[in-house]
Motif scaffolding. Sequence first.
Motif, PDB file in Angstrom:
ATOM      1  N   ALA A 214      11.096  21.437  68.857  1.00  0.00           N
ATOM      2  CA  ALA A 214      11.405  22.373  67.629  1.00  0.00           C
ATOM      3  C   ALA A 214      12.745  21.968  66.930  1.00  0.00           C
ATOM      4  CB  ALA A 214      11.454  24.013  67.907  1.00  0.00           C
ATOM      5  N   ARG A 215      13.881  21.712  67.626  1.00  0.00           N
ATOM      6  CA  ARG A 215      14.996  21.324  67.149  1.00  0.00           C
ATOM      7  C   ARG A 215      15.059  20.048  66.541  1.00  0.00           C
ATOM      8  NH1 ARG A 215      18.814  23.378  72.373  1.00  0.00           N
ATOM      9  NH2 ARG A 215      18.403  25.545  72.173  1.00  0.00           N
ATOM     10  N   LYS A 216      14.057  19.157  66.787  1.00  0.00           N
ATOM     11  CA  LYS A 216      14.023  17.737  66.475  1.00  0.00           C
ATOM     12  C   LYS A 216      13.075  17.724  65.009  1.00  0.00           C
ATOM     13  CE  LYS A 216      16.066  14.686  69.197  1.00  0.00           C
ATOM     14  NZ  LYS A 216      16.920  13.695  68.664  1.00  0.00           N
ATOM     15  N   ILE A 217      11.982  18.354  65.093  1.00  0.00           N
ATOM     16  CA  ILE A 217      11.194  18.395  64.000  1.00  0.00           C
ATOM     17  C   ILE A 217      10.483  19.722  63.486  1.00  0.00           C
ATOM     18  CG2 ILE A 217      10.187  16.058  64.910  1.00  0.00           C
ATOM     19  CD1 ILE A 217       7.736  17.792  65.733  1.00  0.00           C
ATOM     20  N   GLY A 218      11.093  20.879  64.052  1.00  0.00           N
ATOM     21  CA  GLY A 218      10.913  22.153  63.334  1.00  0.00           C
ATOM     22  C   GLY A 218       9.713  22.750  64.212  1.00  0.00           C
ATOM     23  N   SER A 219       9.697  24.198  64.020  1.00  0.00           N
ATOM     24  CA  SER A 219       8.812  24.732  64.967  1.00  0.00           C
ATOM     25  C   SER A 219       7.265  24.541  64.503  1.00  0.00           C
ATOM     26  CB  SER A 219       8.946  26.065  65.154  1.00  0.00           C
ATOM     27  OG  SER A 219       9.064  26.783  63.666  1.00  0.00           O
ATOM     28  N   ILE A 220       7.042  24.607  63.193  1.00  0.00           N
ATOM     29  CA  ILE A 220       5.685  24.533  62.550  1.00  0.00           C
ATOM     30  C   ILE A 220       5.002  23.222  63.001  1.00  0.00           C
ATOM     31  CG2 ILE A 220       4.290  25.072  60.650  1.00  0.00           C
ATOM     32  CD1 ILE A 220       5.646  27.310  61.682  1.00  0.00           C
ATOM     33  N   ARG A 221       5.862  22.258  62.709  1.00  0.00           N
ATOM     34  CA  ARG A 221       5.447  20.751  62.885  1.00  0.00           C
ATOM     35  C   ARG A 221       5.184  20.327  64.412  1.00  0.00           C
ATOM     36  NH1 ARG A 221       7.883  15.265  60.948  1.00  0.00           N
ATOM     37  NH2 ARG A 221       9.798  16.695  61.089  1.00  0.00           N
ATOM     38  N   THR A 222       5.993  21.259  65.259  1.00  0.00           N
ATOM     39  CA  THR A 222       5.721  21.189  66.792  1.00  0.00           C
ATOM     40  C   THR A 222       4.448  21.789  67.099  1.00  0.00           C
ATOM     41  OG1 THR A 222       8.078  21.068  67.111  1.00  0.00           O
ATOM     42  CG2 THR A 222       6.643  22.072  68.961  1.00  0.00           C
ATOM     43  N   THR A 223       4.321  22.918  66.448  1.00  0.00           N
ATOM     44  CA  THR A 223       2.736  23.652  66.740  1.00  0.00           C
ATOM     45  C   THR A 223       1.848  22.894  66.232  1.00  0.00           C
ATOM     46  OG1 THR A 223       4.114  25.602  66.402  1.00  0.00           O
ATOM     47  CG2 THR A 223       1.662  25.653  66.290  1.00  0.00           C
ATOM     48  N   LEU A 224       1.972  22.328  65.221  1.00  0.00           N
ATOM     49  CA  LEU A 224       0.634  21.318  64.654  1.00  0.00           C
ATOM     50  C   LEU A 224       0.459  20.157  65.851  1.00  0.00           C
ATOM     51  CD1 LEU A 224      -1.519  19.971  62.711  1.00  0.00           C
ATOM     52  CD2 LEU A 224       0.652  18.939  61.595  1.00  0.00           C
ATOM     53  N   TRP A 225       1.400  19.449  66.193  1.00  0.00           N
ATOM     54  CA  TRP A 225       1.216  18.282  66.936  1.00  0.00           C
ATOM     55  C   TRP A 225       1.174  18.576  68.504  1.00  0.00           C
ATOM     56  CZ3 TRP A 225      -0.208  13.972  64.962  1.00  0.00           C
ATOM     57  CH2 TRP A 225       0.072  13.651  63.751  1.00  0.00           C
ATOM     58  N   MET A 226       1.277  19.790  68.881  1.00  0.00           N
ATOM     59  CA  MET A 226       1.116  20.165  70.134  1.00  0.00           C
ATOM     60  C   MET A 226      -0.524  20.476  70.257  1.00  0.00           C
ATOM     61  SD  MET A 226       0.065  23.238  71.858  1.00  0.00           S
ATOM     62  CE  MET A 226       0.910  24.673  71.046  1.00  0.00           C
ATOM     63  N   GLN A 227      -0.944  21.247  69.140  1.00  0.00           N
ATOM     64  CA  GLN A 227      -2.328  21.788  69.002  1.00  0.00           C
ATOM     65  C   GLN A 227      -3.204  20.420  69.044  1.00  0.00           C
ATOM     66  OE1 GLN A 227      -3.640  24.765  68.842  1.00  0.00           O
ATOM     67  NE2 GLN A 227      -2.115  26.238  67.962  1.00  0.00           N
ATOM     68  N   PHE A 228      -2.794  19.321  68.113  1.00  0.00           N
ATOM     69  CA  PHE A 228      -3.656  18.221  68.037  1.00  0.00           C
ATOM     70  C   PHE A 228      -3.730  17.437  69.203  1.00  0.00           C
ATOM     71  CE2 PHE A 228      -4.085  13.903  66.385  1.00  0.00           C
ATOM     72  CZ  PHE A 228      -5.380  13.945  65.844  1.00  0.00           C
ATOM     73  N   ALA A 229      -2.494  17.301  69.976  1.00  0.00           N
ATOM     74  CA  ALA A 229      -2.444  16.726  71.312  1.00  0.00           C
ATOM     75  C   ALA A 229      -3.318  17.383  72.382  1.00  0.00           C
ATOM     76  CB  ALA A 229      -1.220  16.731  71.835  1.00  0.00           C
ATOM     77  N   GLY A 230      -3.398  18.567  72.182  1.00  0.00           N
ATOM     78  CA  GLY A 230      -4.333  19.353  73.087  1.00  0.00           C
ATOM     79  C   GLY A 230      -5.680  19.046  72.874  1.00  0.00           C
TER      80      GLY A 230
END
Length: 266
Positions: free
Chosen positions: A10-26
């Motif tokens: 989240a500190r690198k790319i922001g919390s929302i973008r982190t959420t998106l790519w975590m969801q997509f990776a899963g």
Amino acid sequence: SSDFLARFSARKIGSIRTTLWMQFAGFVLLTVTLRWVGGWGHLFDGSGWQPWAWGVATGLLNAFSTLCLYRSFEVGKLSVVAPLSASYPALTMAISFFTGERLTGLRLAGIVLILIGVVIVVRGEAITTESVEEAPGAANSRVPGIGIALLSALGFGVLFWVLGNRAVPRVGFAATVWMIRLTSSVATAVFLLVRRQPIWLPRDAKVSAWLLGMGVLDTGAFILNNLGMQLEQVSVVSVLSSLYGAVTVLLSAVVLREHLRKVQWV
């Protein structure tokens, strides 16, 4: 453990973008492995449109609750909004009670202790965080983040009841997670595009590794949570799963040497 990794991403790319790519990776990982970790449930067995409808509904509810959670962190005081958002199992338990689920006195006492403990631990961490940096925008709001934190708690409280009593029995414990990952990924991507925020990943191997780890851990935890709801009372499982916040705080103390207040250790 997934939320612990999320701090770095989240500190690198922001919390929302982190959420998106975590969801997509899963979603990608689960698409490849679903055959061996629970199967496709009732999505392709001729059950019609209803399993898909329940899957999309839970995915949208999860996306809404998650976005509200991160928005409350963005605009509100963590010491106020974090305990509010962490109190969602109380709503799940209340809905379960009014829909016929009954708890023994011993289980009810344990649930109350867990809820109190989670709120105390999360609140202590939030106060520590705020001592370093005040939440952006908090000073400009009369009631900073409270309303949206309550929306997050409301969403998660309803989500966990729907999972245990409607979605998992009709979709399948693992297939429901696949639907949630798919729907939440699309909804979060649309949210970012509408707000004209960056959506693509930076070319950073560390960020990719963090997101991959989050995808594995968070998706695996969701599957185990849903499986637990098939084997135990929904109110019990939802409260036990809320301990994830305490695990994140503990990892921060052990690995990052972050300071914990005495009441948090208790």
